[in-house]
Design an enzyme around this catalytic site. Structure first.
Site, PDB file in Angstrom:
ATOM      1  N   HIS A 119       6.454   0.114  -5.635  1.00  0.00           N
ATOM      2  CA  HIS A 119       6.088  -0.092  -4.232  1.00  0.00           C
ATOM      3  C   HIS A 119       7.364  -0.122  -3.398  1.00  0.00           C
ATOM      4  O   HIS A 119       8.087  -1.124  -3.356  1.00  0.00           O
ATOM      5  CB  HIS A 119       5.318  -1.410  -4.074  1.00  0.00           C
ATOM      6  CG  HIS A 119       4.773  -1.641  -2.698  1.00  0.00           C
ATOM      7  ND1 HIS A 119       3.447  -1.896  -2.457  1.00  0.00           N
ATOM      8  CD2 HIS A 119       5.368  -1.664  -1.471  1.00  0.00           C
ATOM      9  CE1 HIS A 119       3.246  -2.079  -1.170  1.00  0.00           C
ATOM     10  NE2 HIS A 119       4.415  -1.930  -0.552  1.00  0.00           N
ATOM     11  N   HIS A 136       9.110   2.081   0.365  1.00  0.00           N
ATOM     12  CA  HIS A 136       8.793   2.990   1.477  1.00  0.00           C
ATOM     13  C   HIS A 136       9.976   3.880   1.825  1.00  0.00           C
ATOM     14  O   HIS A 136      11.132   3.460   1.801  1.00  0.00           O
ATOM     15  CB  HIS A 136       8.350   2.174   2.692  1.00  0.00           C
ATOM     16  CG  HIS A 136       7.072   1.428   2.470  1.00  0.00           C
ATOM     17  ND1 HIS A 136       5.845   2.005   2.674  1.00  0.00           N
ATOM     18  CD2 HIS A 136       6.838   0.163   2.033  1.00  0.00           C
ATOM     19  CE1 HIS A 136       4.897   1.117   2.392  1.00  0.00           C
ATOM     20  NE2 HIS A 136       5.479  -0.007   1.989  1.00  0.00           N
ATOM     21  N   ASP A 137       9.664   5.097   2.247  1.00  0.00           N
ATOM     22  CA  ASP A 137      10.615   6.195   2.315  1.00  0.00           C
ATOM     23  C   ASP A 137      11.875   5.947   3.128  1.00  0.00           C
ATOM     24  O   ASP A 137      12.962   6.283   2.691  1.00  0.00           O
ATOM     25  CB  ASP A 137       9.911   7.470   2.796  1.00  0.00           C
ATOM     26  CG  ASP A 137       9.108   7.268   4.072  1.00  0.00           C
ATOM     27  OD1 ASP A 137       9.116   6.159   4.641  1.00  0.00           O
ATOM     28  OD2 ASP A 137       8.445   8.237   4.505  1.00  0.00           O
ATOM     29  N   TRP A 197       7.015  -8.352  12.883  1.00  0.00           N
ATOM     30  CA  TRP A 197       6.530  -7.000  12.611  1.00  0.00           C
ATOM     31  C   TRP A 197       6.955  -6.027  13.710  1.00  0.00           C
ATOM     32  O   TRP A 197       7.255  -4.860  13.428  1.00  0.00           O
ATOM     33  CB  TRP A 197       5.003  -6.991  12.451  1.00  0.00           C
ATOM     34  CG  TRP A 197       4.576  -7.096  11.024  1.00  0.00           C
ATOM     35  CD1 TRP A 197       4.316  -8.230  10.312  1.00  0.00           C
ATOM     36  CD2 TRP A 197       4.375  -6.004  10.115  1.00  0.00           C
ATOM     37  NE1 TRP A 197       3.962  -7.924   9.027  1.00  0.00           N
ATOM     38  CE2 TRP A 197       3.978  -6.563   8.866  1.00  0.00           C
ATOM     39  CE3 TRP A 197       4.474  -4.630  10.224  1.00  0.00           C
ATOM     40  CZ2 TRP A 197       3.701  -5.777   7.752  1.00  0.00           C
ATOM     41  CZ3 TRP A 197       4.192  -3.845   9.110  1.00  0.00           C
ATOM     42  CH2 TRP A 197       3.810  -4.416   7.897  1.00  0.00           C
ATOM     43  N   GLY A 245       1.322   0.108   7.233  1.00  0.00           N
ATOM     44  CA  GLY A 245       1.439  -0.509   8.549  1.00  0.00           C
ATOM     45  C   GLY A 245       0.886  -1.926   8.515  1.00  0.00           C
ATOM     46  O   GLY A 245       0.278  -2.357   7.531  1.00  0.00           O
ATOM     47  N   HIS A 268      -2.556  -0.632   0.092  1.00  0.00           N
ATOM     48  CA  HIS A 268      -2.121  -1.897   0.659  1.00  0.00           C
ATOM     49  C   HIS A 268      -3.384  -2.693   1.013  1.00  0.00           C
ATOM     50  O   HIS A 268      -4.280  -2.169   1.675  1.00  0.00           O
ATOM     51  CB  HIS A 268      -1.344  -1.671   1.964  1.00  0.00           C
ATOM     52  CG  HIS A 268       0.107  -1.355   1.779  1.00  0.00           C
ATOM     53  ND1 HIS A 268       0.548  -0.199   1.191  1.00  0.00           N
ATOM     54  CD2 HIS A 268       1.230  -2.049   2.136  1.00  0.00           C
ATOM     55  CE1 HIS A 268       1.877  -0.187   1.196  1.00  0.00           C
ATOM     56  NE2 HIS A 268       2.322  -1.299   1.749  1.00  0.00           N
ATOM     57  N   GLU A 273      -2.383  -8.130   2.662  1.00  0.00           N
ATOM     58  CA  GLU A 273      -1.047  -8.552   3.116  1.00  0.00           C
ATOM     59  C   GLU A 273      -1.216  -9.365   4.402  1.00  0.00           C
ATOM     60  O   GLU A 273      -0.790  -8.962   5.485  1.00  0.00           O
ATOM     61  CB  GLU A 273      -0.140  -7.333   3.341  1.00  0.00           C
ATOM     62  CG  GLU A 273       1.310  -7.695   3.592  1.00  0.00           C
ATOM     63  CD  GLU A 273       2.183  -6.486   3.920  1.00  0.00           C
ATOM     64  OE1 GLU A 273       3.402  -6.674   4.078  1.00  0.00           O
ATOM     65  OE2 GLU A 273       1.658  -5.361   4.021  1.00  0.00           O
ATOM     66  N   HIS A 323       0.749  -5.644  -2.376  1.00  0.00           N
ATOM     67  CA  HIS A 323       0.926  -7.019  -1.895  1.00  0.00           C
ATOM     68  C   HIS A 323      -0.194  -7.939  -2.386  1.00  0.00           C
ATOM     69  O   HIS A 323       0.064  -8.878  -3.127  1.00  0.00           O
ATOM     70  CB  HIS A 323       1.050  -7.078  -0.370  1.00  0.00           C
ATOM     71  CG  HIS A 323       2.243  -6.389   0.163  1.00  0.00           C
ATOM     72  ND1 HIS A 323       3.519  -6.895   0.020  1.00  0.00           N
ATOM     73  CD2 HIS A 323       2.380  -5.205   0.820  1.00  0.00           C
ATOM     74  CE1 HIS A 323       4.393  -6.069   0.563  1.00  0.00           C
ATOM     75  NE2 HIS A 323       3.734  -5.025   1.059  1.00  0.00           N
ATOM     76  N   ASP A 335      10.785  -2.789   1.112  1.00  0.00           N
ATOM     77  CA  ASP A 335      11.731  -2.174   2.062  1.00  0.00           C
ATOM     78  C   ASP A 335      13.118  -2.804   1.898  1.00  0.00           C
ATOM     79  O   ASP A 335      13.638  -3.455   2.817  1.00  0.00           O
ATOM     80  CB  ASP A 335      11.250  -2.372   3.506  1.00  0.00           C
ATOM     81  CG  ASP A 335       9.855  -1.826   3.728  1.00  0.00           C
ATOM     82  OD1 ASP A 335       9.718  -0.615   3.893  1.00  0.00           O
ATOM     83  OD2 ASP A 335       8.904  -2.630   3.721  1.00  0.00           O
TER      84      ASP A 335
END
Length: 515
Positions: free
Chosen positions: A120, A122-123, A210, A332, A359, A362, A386, A444
Site C-alpha cells: 500500500h 501511492h505514486d 487532509w 482520496g 480503501h 479510513e 487501512h 505516503d
C-alpha cells in the site's frame, strides 16, 4: 501417609507454638489455591500468546541470538516508557520523535531486516524529500507562487509558461539564486512534506490536515509529471526500497497525464507502460528484487455518468497488462469522497478477472463513512486499505476471517492524518493479537519524511505488539506481505525463495556481529 504427615507436623507445630490449628489449615489451603491460580494465570497468558501473530514460528539458533538483542532493546524502550510515559515513542507524534527513532539501534536492526513487500503506497508520495529537492536543480524548470495560497507550482518548459493574475512564472534557478540556496530549499521542503516541529498544534482536525495533505500532491504534480522525471522518480523509489530492506511493491496510482518539452501529453496506457518498463529494468539490474505490480486507483470523485467510461478504461488497461496491473481501487479522503455504494453498480459490471483492493474504513466515524467496509467486502475486495474502523463491524470481521482478506495497516499515516494519537490505541492491535490477516505498509512515506517501510515496522513493533512479541512477529509480517500479495502461486514461490535468502543473510550477519 504423606498428607497425614503434613497434618501431624502442623498439629505438632501448632501445639508447640500456640498456633490455632484451623488457621494453619487455612494457610495451607490458601497456598494450594494460590499455586492453582498462578498455574491458571500462566496458562491463560500462554493461550493468548499462542493465538497471536507469529506465535507458531520457531526461531533457529542464530535467530535466537538476534532476537535476544532485539528484545533487550525493546525492553529498554518499554522500561523507559513505564518510568516516563511521555518519553515513550509510540505515545508521541511521529514528527516529534523522528530524530530519536533514526538514532535508535532497534530501528537500525529493523531497517536492515528483509521486510518483504509494500502492498500500500501511492505514486507521487514515495521518494525521500532530499531526492525531490534534487530534481529542482534541473534545467528548464519554472515555478510560480500562487499569490492567494502561497503554494508553489512547477513546470518544465523551454520557455516561460503563460502567466496569470495569481501566478507569474520564473526560472527555479533564478529564484534559488535570488533567495539563497539554503533559504530557498528550506521553503521548498516545507511544501513537499507534512513534517513540522509542532505537529500537535498544527492542523488539529482531520479536514485541515487532509487539505494540506492533498495540497502536497498539487505541488508535486508539475515537477513529477514531467515524463523523464516520472520515469526516474519511480526507479529511484525502487532503489530506496531495496536499500530499506524491501523487495516487492504493489503501487497504487492515478495514472495522471504526463508531458514533455515537445508538448506531448501521455495517456494512461503510456503512463503504465513507463511503470512496466522501469520495473523490468530494475529486475534485470537487481537480481534479489522480486518485482512490482500496479493497482489503478483514481480519486473517488467520479460521478455516475462518468463511471462507465472509467470502467472501460480499467478493462482496457487490464487487457493490455493482465499480469502487471493487479487490480482497481478508489482513493482520496473517504469522509469527503463518494462512497463505494455510489460506484457499486458499475463495479459489478467489471469482469471477474479484475481484482479489487479497496480503501475502506479510513475514518473515525461509526455508521457513516465506515460503511464502505461493508461494500468493500460484498464487492469481493482482496485486501482492505487501512480498515481503521473494522473493529466496529463484527460481520465484516467475520467475513475477513472467513475469506482471508488482509488489512493493509499504515500506522504512521493513521497518526499523521489524525485517526489515532497514541499508536498503542490503534484498533488493528486486535488483528495482531488474534493472528488475523494483516500487513504493514507506509502509504505516503515521502510526505512524513519516512523510509519506504522501516519506520512503519518500527512503530508497529514498539507500539502495536505486546511487550513479549519478538522477532517472530516481524518475520511473520514480512512473510504476510508475500502471502497476501496479488502474485500468483509460482510468483509467490519465487518471491519466498528470494526473501528467505535475504533473511538468512541478514540473520547470519547480525548473529556474527553479536557473537
Amino acid at each position: 501417609m504423606f498428607i497425614k504427615g503434613i497434618f501431624l507436623l502442623l498439629a505438632t507445630s501448632a501445639v508447640c507454638h500456640g498456633v490455632n490449628l484451623v488457621d494453619s489449615f487455612k494457610a495451607l489451603r490458601l497456598e494450594r489455591e494460590y499455586a492453582q491460580y498462578m498455574r491458571k494465570r500462566a496458562n491463560f497468558i500462554n493461550d493468548e500468546e499462542k493465538q497471536s501473530l507469529g506465535s507458531d514460528l520457531t526461531l533457529n539458533d542464530k535467530e535466537k541470538i538476534v532476537n535476544e538483542r532485539l528484545m533487550e532493546l525493546k525492553k529498554a524502550e518499554i522500561d523507559q516508557g513505564l518510568s516516563d510515559p511521555a518519553s515513550f515513542i509510540p505515545w508521541n507524534h511521529f514528527f516529534s520523535v523522528l530524530d530519536r527513532i533514526n538514532s535508535s539501534e532497534l530501528f537500525h536492526i529493523i531497517q536492515k531486516m528483509p521486510k518483504g513487500g509494500i502492498l500500500h503506497a501511492h505514486d507521487t508520495a514515495l521518494c525521500s524529500t532530499d531526492y525531490v529537492v534534487s530534481l529542482t536543480y534541473r534545467d528548464n524548470l519554472w515555478q510560480c507562487e500562487d499569490t492567494t495560497t502561497g503554494a508553489l507550482q512547477f513546470k518544465f518548459s523551454r520557455e516561460a509558461p503563460p502567466s496569470t493574475d495569481s501566478c507569474s512564472w520564473t526560472l527555479v534557478k533564478t529564484e534559488r539564486e535570488a533567495q539563497g540556496e539554503e533559504e530557498y530549499n528550506s521553503k521548498l521542503r516545507s511544501q513537499l512534506s507534512l513534517y513540522t516541529t509542532d505537529p500537535i498544534n498544527h492542523n488539529r482536525d482531520v479536514d485541515s490536515i487532509w487539505r494540506q495533505f492533498m495540497g502536497l500532491f498539487g505541488v508535486n504534480s508539475g515537477l513529477l509529471m514531467y515524463a523523464p522525471v516520472w520515469r526516474e522518480y519511480y526507479y529511484q523509489f525502487l532503489t530506496e526500497m531495496m536499500e530499506d530492506g524491501v523487495q516487492y511493491l504493489e503501487l497504487r496510482g492515478t495514472l495522471p497525464q504526463l508531458y514533455d518539452l515537445d508538448g506531448k501529453v501521455y495517456n494512461e496506457e503510456e503512463n503504465l507502460q513507463i511503470y512496466y518498463e522501469e520495473t523490468q529494468r530494475f529486475m534485470r539490474e537487481n537480481p534479489t528484487f522480486i518485482g512490482a505490480k500496479f493497482i489503478y486507483a483514481p480519486v473517488r470523485v467520479v460521478t455516475e455518468p462518468d463511471q462507465p467510461a472509467l470502467m472501460q478504461k480499467v478493462v482496457d488497461l487490464h487487457n493490455k497488462y493482465p499480469n502487471f496491473m493487479a487490480g482497481f481501487d478508489l482513493v482520496g479522503q473517504e469522509d469527503k469522497g463518494l462512497p463505494l455504494i455510489d460506484f457499486s453498480k458499475n463495479l459489478l459490471s467489471l469482469p471477474d478477472s479484475i481484482d479489487f483492493f479497496f480503501h475502506a474504513g479510513e475514518t473515525n466515524w461509526y455508521g457513516e463513512t465506515d460503511e464502505n467496509l461493508v461494500d468493500a467486502v460484498l464487492l469481493g475486495t482482496k485486501r482492505i486499505g487501512h480498515g481503521y474502523a473494522i473493529t466496529k463491524h463484527p460481520r465484516v470481521m467475520r467475513e475477513i476471517r472467513r475469506k482471508n482478506i488482509a488489512v493493509e495497516v499504515c500506522p504512521i499515516s493513521n497518526q499523521v492524518l489524525r485517526l489515532v494519537s497514541d499508536i498503542r490505541n490503534h484498533p488493528m492491535i486486535y488483528f495482531m493479537a488474534n493472528d488475523l490477516p494483516i500487513v504493514i505498509s507506509s502509504d505516503d512515506p515521502s510526505f512524513w519524511e519516512a523510509t519506504p517501510l522501516s519506520h512503519d515496522f518500527y512503530i508497529a513493533f514498539l507500539g502495536m505488539t505486546a511487550s513479549y512479541h519478538d522477532l517472530r512477529i516481524l518475520k511473520q509480517l514480512a512473510m504476510n506481505s508475500i502471502t497476501y500479495s496479488s502474485m500468483n502461486r509460482s510468483e509467490k514461490d519465487r518471491a519466498t525463495k528470494l526473501w528467505q535468502a535475504e533473511w538468512d543473510k541478514f540473520i547470519n550477519e547480525m548473529a556474527a556481529s553479536l557473537a
